[in-house]
Design a protein around this motif. Structure first.
Motif, PDB file in Angstrom:
ATOM      1  N   UNK A  34       0.812  -1.218   0.000  1.00 16.04           N
ATOM      2  CA  UNK A  34       0.000   0.000   0.000  1.00 16.04           C
ATOM      3  C   UNK A  34       0.846   1.270   0.000  1.00 16.04           C
ATOM      4  N   UNK A  35       2.149   1.133   0.235  1.00 15.46           N
ATOM      5  CA  UNK A  35       3.026   2.292   0.250  1.00 15.46           C
ATOM      6  C   UNK A  35       2.929   3.135   1.499  1.00 15.46           C
ATOM      7  N   UNK A  36       2.535   2.524   2.618  1.00 14.98           N
ATOM      8  CA  UNK A  36       2.351   3.291   3.854  1.00 14.98           C
ATOM      9  C   UNK A  36       3.248   2.808   4.986  1.00 14.98           C
ATOM     10  N   UNK A  37       4.078   1.794   4.756  1.00 12.21           N
ATOM     11  CA  UNK A  37       4.920   1.237   5.815  1.00 12.21           C
ATOM     12  C   UNK A  37       6.108   2.153   6.107  1.00 12.21           C
ATOM     13  N   UNK A  38       6.680   1.992   7.300  1.00  7.16           N
ATOM     14  CA  UNK A  38       7.921   2.693   7.629  1.00  7.16           C
ATOM     15  C   UNK A  38       9.014   2.289   6.644  1.00  7.16           C
ATOM     16  N   UNK A  39       9.865   3.237   6.305  1.00  9.60           N
ATOM     17  CA  UNK A  39      10.919   2.955   5.331  1.00  9.60           C
ATOM     18  C   UNK A  39      12.033   2.099   5.908  1.00  9.60           C
ATOM     19  N   UNK A  40      12.216   2.141   7.228  1.00  9.36           N
ATOM     20  CA  UNK A  40      13.279   1.370   7.867  1.00  9.36           C
ATOM     21  C   UNK A  40      12.965   1.233   9.354  1.00  9.36           C
ATOM     22  N   UNK A  41      13.821   0.505  10.056  1.00  9.30           N
ATOM     23  CA  UNK A  41      13.587   0.243  11.474  1.00  9.30           C
ATOM     24  C   UNK A  41      13.616   1.523  12.296  1.00  9.30           C
ATOM     25  N   UNK A  42      14.485   2.453  11.936  1.00  7.19           N
ATOM     26  CA  UNK A  42      14.572   3.706  12.693  1.00  7.19           C
ATOM     27  C   UNK A  42      13.261   4.472  12.620  1.00  7.19           C
ATOM     28  N   UNK A  43      12.687   4.556  11.421  1.00 13.41           N
ATOM     29  CA  UNK A  43      11.411   5.279  11.297  1.00 13.41           C
ATOM     30  C   UNK A  43      10.301   4.545  12.044  1.00 13.41           C
ATOM     31  N   UNK A  44      10.339   3.208  12.021  1.00 15.24           N
ATOM     32  CA  UNK A  44       9.334   2.436  12.754  1.00 15.24           C
ATOM     33  C   UNK A  44       9.442   2.697  14.254  1.00 15.24           C
ATOM     34  N   UNK A  45      10.634   2.716  14.791  1.00 14.54           N
ATOM     35  CA  UNK A  45      10.823   2.972  16.218  1.00 14.54           C
ATOM     36  C   UNK A  45      10.392   4.391  16.574  1.00 14.54           C
ATOM     37  N   UNK A  46      10.714   5.345  15.700  1.00 15.34           N
ATOM     38  CA  UNK A  46      10.296   6.728  15.937  1.00 15.34           C
ATOM     39  C   UNK A  46       8.776   6.837  15.971  1.00 15.34           C
ATOM     40  N   UNK A  47       8.115   6.151  15.046  1.00 10.39           N
ATOM     41  CA  UNK A  47       6.654   6.179  15.011  1.00 10.39           C
ATOM     42  C   UNK A  47       6.067   5.531  16.261  1.00 10.39           C
ATOM     43  N   UNK A  48       6.674   4.445  16.720  1.00 14.61           N
ATOM     44  CA  UNK A  48       6.194   3.812  17.952  1.00 14.61           C
ATOM     45  C   UNK A  48       6.336   4.766  19.137  1.00 14.61           C
ATOM     46  N   UNK A  49       7.450   5.503  19.178  1.00 16.39           N
ATOM     47  CA  UNK A  49       7.640   6.430  20.294  1.00 16.39           C
ATOM     48  C   UNK A  49       6.589   7.542  20.243  1.00 16.39           C
ATOM     49  N   UNK A  50       6.388   8.121  19.073  1.00 17.05           N
ATOM     50  CA  UNK A  50       5.372   9.173  18.939  1.00 17.05           C
ATOM     51  C   UNK A  50       3.998   8.619  19.317  1.00 17.05           C
ATOM     52  N   UNK A  51       3.686   7.426  18.848  1.00 25.31           N
ATOM     53  CA  UNK A  51       2.398   6.808  19.172  1.00 25.31           C
ATOM     54  C   UNK A  51       2.248   6.605  20.671  1.00 25.31           C
ATOM     55  N   UNK A  52       3.318   6.188  21.329  1.00 23.83           N
ATOM     56  CA  UNK A  52       3.244   5.915  22.762  1.00 23.83           C
ATOM     57  C   UNK A  52       2.876   7.158  23.569  1.00 23.83           C
ATOM     58  N   UNK A  53       3.194   8.349  23.031  1.00 21.38           N
ATOM     59  CA  UNK A  53       2.937   9.595  23.742  1.00 21.38           C
ATOM     60  C   UNK A  53       1.581  10.217  23.401  1.00 21.38           C
ATOM     61  N   UNK A  54       0.927   9.748  22.361  1.00 24.18           N
ATOM     62  CA  UNK A  54      -0.403  10.256  22.041  1.00 24.18           C
ATOM     63  C   UNK A  54      -1.394   9.843  23.111  1.00 24.18           C
ATOM     64  N   UNK A  55      -2.404  10.675  23.329  1.00 28.49           N
ATOM     65  CA  UNK A  55      -3.435  10.333  24.302  1.00 28.49           C
ATOM     66  C   UNK A  55      -4.558   9.562  23.615  1.00 28.49           C
ATOM     67  N   UNK A  56      -5.360   8.899  24.429  1.00 29.26           N
ATOM     68  CA  UNK A  56      -6.516   8.195  23.878  1.00 29.26           C
ATOM     69  C   UNK A  56      -7.496   9.181  23.255  1.00 29.26           C
ATOM     70  N   UNK A  57      -7.552  10.400  23.803  1.00 26.75           N
ATOM     71  CA  UNK A  57      -8.395  11.432  23.201  1.00 26.75           C
ATOM     72  C   UNK A  57      -7.895  11.800  21.801  1.00 26.75           C
ATOM     73  N   UNK A  58      -6.582  11.879  21.629  1.00 23.48           N
ATOM     74  CA  UNK A  58      -6.028  12.143  20.299  1.00 23.48           C
ATOM     75  C   UNK A  58      -6.505  11.097  19.298  1.00 23.48           C
ATOM     76  N   UNK A  59      -6.515   9.850  19.721  1.00 20.85           N
ATOM     77  CA  UNK A  59      -6.897   8.759  18.819  1.00 20.85           C
ATOM     78  C   UNK A  59      -8.390   8.787  18.520  1.00 20.85           C
ATOM     79  N   UNK A  60      -9.198   9.103  19.524  1.00 21.31           N
ATOM     80  CA  UNK A  60     -10.638   9.177  19.253  1.00 21.31           C
ATOM     81  C   UNK A  60     -10.943  10.329  18.296  1.00 21.31           C
ATOM     82  N   UNK A  61     -10.246  11.414  18.466  1.00 20.78           N
ATOM     83  CA  UNK A  61     -10.507  12.580  17.621  1.00 20.78           C
ATOM     84  C   UNK A  61      -9.954  12.442  16.207  1.00 20.78           C
TER      85      UNK A  61
END
Length: 454
Positions: A34-61
């Protein structure tokens, strides 16, 4: 809401919550396609870190498909318990993960929690978990439902008896039914995938299964997995419909590709409750699988794990008796090999249970996938440790109609013995009376299908 971070001297910035969810996903060939995956492991880890800091309200919205564009989004959001949601909306995804895995958090707490979670929240926390985390989290949750029998209770492992036949031949179907029952399989459902989806053929198969179950007084439920509109017409004709089946997707467009929408599900659900033969109240059976939305070009650039979680959010609306992911059936374009199938099976099972549905897994693969029978048995062991509600049971694990491989009649009693599990209680009592089981274990008579011909 912060969508950027710096990692190992490199800055990473994401345009949306949907992009963060996609790039935080473990490697899946479907996301790459689909062309939406992380380009490499570093980007995947960065995305996981950003995701970990999002609130549940952010996700609902920020659902991956806006509410105004998609009825699945509206159903999921509308089913949220607002009181529960308000109590957790300021949690980060990392805090949600910690709460789920905490030793003091049990089944009751997780049941309450699930009522305040959208599917995006469920998917997000799964992306922060290791495989062992997914096993532990799912093992804590018991989702109990009742059709003619009761599924999901602690200490029980059920199985769907799948007597598929390449021509829907009555004799062949019943031969498989007899053999499966002789191994103590069939307590979840005796469910046939029909070759012929026409109304007369579906009614004939329903009547065949129903009459056999009635003749032998088997405490289970039957289902012919035709399109739900065909099953609805069968109900209207007075056919013995118990469980109502449909494959579902995580987007409105994906469901339209299956020939359904919420209006059709609503109509079938109401008819099943009013005119179906099951005791209920849980009379719906849904199947899912990562990648179906992408294959229908209905994925809205969202990743397949998040879309799969949305399937369970939709299923929850109809208070189902059974839900399962046919995890390795769709092919290597979406789940390339054993590693990806194993991860997807554990993700799907965890997400379904956290959503609050009685969750099973069709631990399976197709012959053009890089997997074999040992791989699927390994996955079944992991899922049993995770408290999987039910598996499939097929002669020799080889479906002669659908042409794929999964768990066999023999695998189910083996998994029960390894993990000290038993069939559903009503079915176990019947199997004991037939001499198939004793104290939850197979007897020397097990496997002798001729007991059903005498």
């Amino acid at each position: 809401m912060k969508l950027k971070t710096r990692l190992m001297g490199q800055s990473f910035s994401f345009k949306s919550v949907k992009e963060v969810l996609a790039k935080a996903n473990e490697i899946k060939s479907g996301d790459i396609l689909a062309g939406i995956a992380a380009e490499n492991a570093a980007e995947r880890i960065a995305a996981k870190y950003v995701l970990s800091q999002l609130t549940l309200e952010d996700l609902r919205n920020n659902p991956v498909v806006p509410l105004e564009e998609d009825e699945v989004s509206r159903i999921i959001d509308g089913d949220i318990n607002e009181s529960v949601y308000r109590s957790i909306k300021n949690w980060s995804v990392a805090e949600l993960r910690q709460y789920i895995l905490d030793s003091d958090t049990g089944n009751n707490e997780l049941h309450r929690l699930s009522r305040g979670l959208t599917s995006e929240m469920v998917a997000a926390v799964a992306k922060l978990m290791s495989n062992l985390d997914l096993v532990l989290g799912a093992s804590k949750i018991k989702n109990v439902a009742h059709c003619n029998t009761t599924i999901g209770a602690p200490g029980r492992l059920a199985a769907r008896l799948q007597p598929n036949h390449p021509t829907d031949g009555v004799d062949g179907i019943l031969a498989s039914v007899r053999e499966g029952l002789s191994y103590g399989v069939g307590d979840a459902v005796i469910g046939l995938n029909p070759v012929d989806d026409t109304l007369p053929a579906v009614i004939r198969s329903l009547e065949t299964l129903y009459q056999f179950v009635q003749d032998w007084q088997i405490p289970t439920q039957i289902c012919v997995l035709a399109h739900i509109t065909t099953q609805l017409r069968a109900i209207q004709k007075g056919a013995p419909v118990e469980l109502l089946f449909q494959s579902i997707a995580g987007t409105e467009a994906g469901n339209k590709a299956f020939g359904i929408e919420s209006r059709i599900l609503d109509e079938a659900y109401a008819a099943g409750l009013k005119e179906g033969r099951a005791a209920g109240p849980n009379i719906m059976y849904f199947e899912t699988g990562q990648g179906s939305e992408l294959s229908a070009e209905a994925h809205h650039d969202a990743d397949q794990v998040t879309l799969e979680a949305r399937c369970y959010g939709l299923a929850r609306h109809y208070k189902p008796f059974l839900v399962n992911t046919v995890v390795g059936f769709i092919g290597p374009e979406y789940l390339y090999d054993t590693r990806q199938v194993t991860r997807a099976g554990l993700e799907d099972h965890f997400m379904g249970k956290l959503t609050g549905v009685p969750m099973g897994v069709d631990a399976c693969y197709t012959n053009h996938m890089k997997a074999d029978q040992n791989d699927i048995e390994n996955l079944a062991v992991l899922l049993s440790a995770a408290g999987c509600t039910y598996f499939m049971g097929i002669p020799m694990g080889d479906d002669v109609m659908l042409n794929y491989q999964c768990t066999s009649y023999h695998d189910i009693p083996t998994l029960r013995e390894v993990f000290n599990l038993r069939p559903l209680p009503e079915f176990e009592a019947w199997a004991d009376s037939m001499g198939i089981l004793k104290n939850g274990r197979l007897t020397p008579q097990a496997g002798d299908a001729t007991i059903f011909t005498k």
